[in-house]
Design a protein around this motif. Structure first.
Motif: not given
Length: 428
Positions: A200, A202, A206, A209, A213, A239, A259, A273, A275, A285
């Motif tokens: 993941v 971002g 982000q 987060n 995720v 993200l 998304g 995606l 956010a 999510l």
């Protein structure tokens, strides 16, 4: 202008509408060290003329030497070597590209180079095309076709002679020529969270987060893996914040998209995606990331060049996997289809018309819901394995609905269609 660029890329993305509640292969373009021919030993009575090397060829040889060493450094994990042929003023972006690609497990890279005719010994302008493969995928050879070969990125470079070599003093984006740009990784140094099956990433804002995720994505990956015999080496989930959502891969502007999945030619795919939407609840999510991962296992590789016509199936199977183990009639799809029945009457076919930018929310959600129910019907009547054969024949093989139905179910599609319309009506 001598043309050494011999590959192109194509884009294939699928948007995600959420039901009723809101919806560098180091072949280097055959770069090899060129040894200039030496004059032959003169015969008794004559001397062979000495031919001076072509200045433009010498320029290209020296530029390629610098760029080949740079890509070598990228693949070997040598950041200093990657930055060596780059002027300090351009190093911030190059450092971001290097660190992002290393975190994304770059496994193979190759470049193409086209030097502008107006270039001189001291200043070179060139079109640079970098192909890449990520993680442990089967990376294809450079191919001159839309959607074939590895994905690529394009840049216009300015190189300046420094001593006996060249350094990059400018890098500019090539606008509107490559559907697989801008990528998430080529401008800003991203933040990463890594699990067993998922990466993941971002923008810095982000970072807080990403672990949330990743937790949802790891759980989703274990479910989605059950629906394929060849799961991806890695699922990659980006993200996006409000700014990058409008930039990455050209931006997604349809109001019902929260998304999307984008195929990197035939070498895997990325999931992006929003956010601002997917983090509203853990359920949203979870279902969204599982839905998008479903596209990764049902759409890549693909030889279906008309996927808009089959969007009901594209999204239907992603909804089925996305909500799994829930049944269609116990999910939001039930409410979407009820609303359609109340306003327009019962459906007459599981095949829904293509969506357009003018499609309203009910039309969008009804397409997803109808497809969801249709796939549930196929599983109920024929079993999951045969349903997946049908999906693969259509979405990856590019077959028509009827021949695919005969292969997967042993029945014409009109028979399956009629049976599933009845099955859906009974459950709505």
């Amino acid at each position: 202008m001598e043309d050494d660029l011999d590959h192109r890329s194509g884009r294939d993305w699928v948007a995600r509408a959420f039901g009723a509640f809101g919806v560098l292969l180091l072949a280097v373009s055959s770069v090899s060290v060129v040894f200039w021919p030496q004059p032959s030993r003169p015969k008794a009575a004559t001397a062979a003329p000495v031919v001076a090397p072509d200045p433009s060829a010498l320029i290209e040889q020296n530029v390629r030497f610098a760029l080949q060493n740079q890509v070598d450094a990228l693949l070997s994990g040598d950041e200093a070597g990657w930055l060596a042929p780059v002027d300090p003023a351009a190093q911030k972006r190059y450092r971001a590209i290097y660190r992002n690609l290393r975190n994304l497990e770059i496994s193979r890279a190759e470049y193409g180079l086209e030097i502008d005719d107006g270039s001189t010994t001291t200043a070179v302008e060139a079109r640079y095309e970098l192909s890449y493969c990520l993680s442990d995928v089967s990376c294809p050879a450079w191919e001159d076709s839309i959607g074939g070969g590895p994905p690529t990125v394009l840049y216009d470079l300015t190189l300046t002679q420094r001593g006996s070599g060249y350094v990059v003093t400018g890098i500019a984006d090539v606008k509107d020529e490559n559907p697989l740009q801008p990528t998430p990784w080529e401008t800003t140094e991203l933040r990463f969270a890594r699990g067993e099956r998922v990466i993941v990433a971002g923008p810095p804002g982000q970072a807080k987060n990403l672990q949330r995720v990743l937790t949802a994505a790891e759980k989703a990956a274990k479910i989605v893996d059950r629906f394929t015999t060849t799961p991806p080496a890695r699922y990659r989930v980006y993200l996006a914040d409000d700014k990058t959502w409008k930039q990455w891969y050209g931006g997604q502007l349809s109001k019902w998209v929260i998304g999307y999945h984008i195929a990197l030619n035939q070498t895997g795919s990325d999931i992006v995606l929003n956010a601002g939407d997917v983090l509203d609840s853990d359920r949203q999510l979870a279902v969204t990331v599982q839905h998008e991962m479903a596209h990764a296992v049902t759409m890549v590789p693909s030889h279906n060049w008309d996927q808009d016509e089959d969007l009901w199936l594209v999204e239907g199977v992603a909804e089925y996997i996305g909500f799994y183990p829930g049944k269609p009639q116990s999910t939001e799809s039930r409410y979407s289809l009820r609303s359609w029945y109340d306003e327009h009457g019962p459906i007459k076919s599981i095949v829904r018309p293509e969506l357009t930018d003018k499609s309203d929310d009910l039309t969008v959600s009804a397409l997803y819901a109808t497809g969801h129910y249709a796939v549930g019907c196929m599983v109920d009547h024929y079993g999951r394995a045969r349903m997946l054969v049908f999906v693969k024949q259509v979405l990856q093989g590019g077959q028509g609905l009827d021949p695919a139905s005969r292969v997967a179910f042993g029945k014409p599609f009109k028979t399956v269609d009629k049976a599933c319309v009845s099955w859906i009506t009974q459950r709505v």
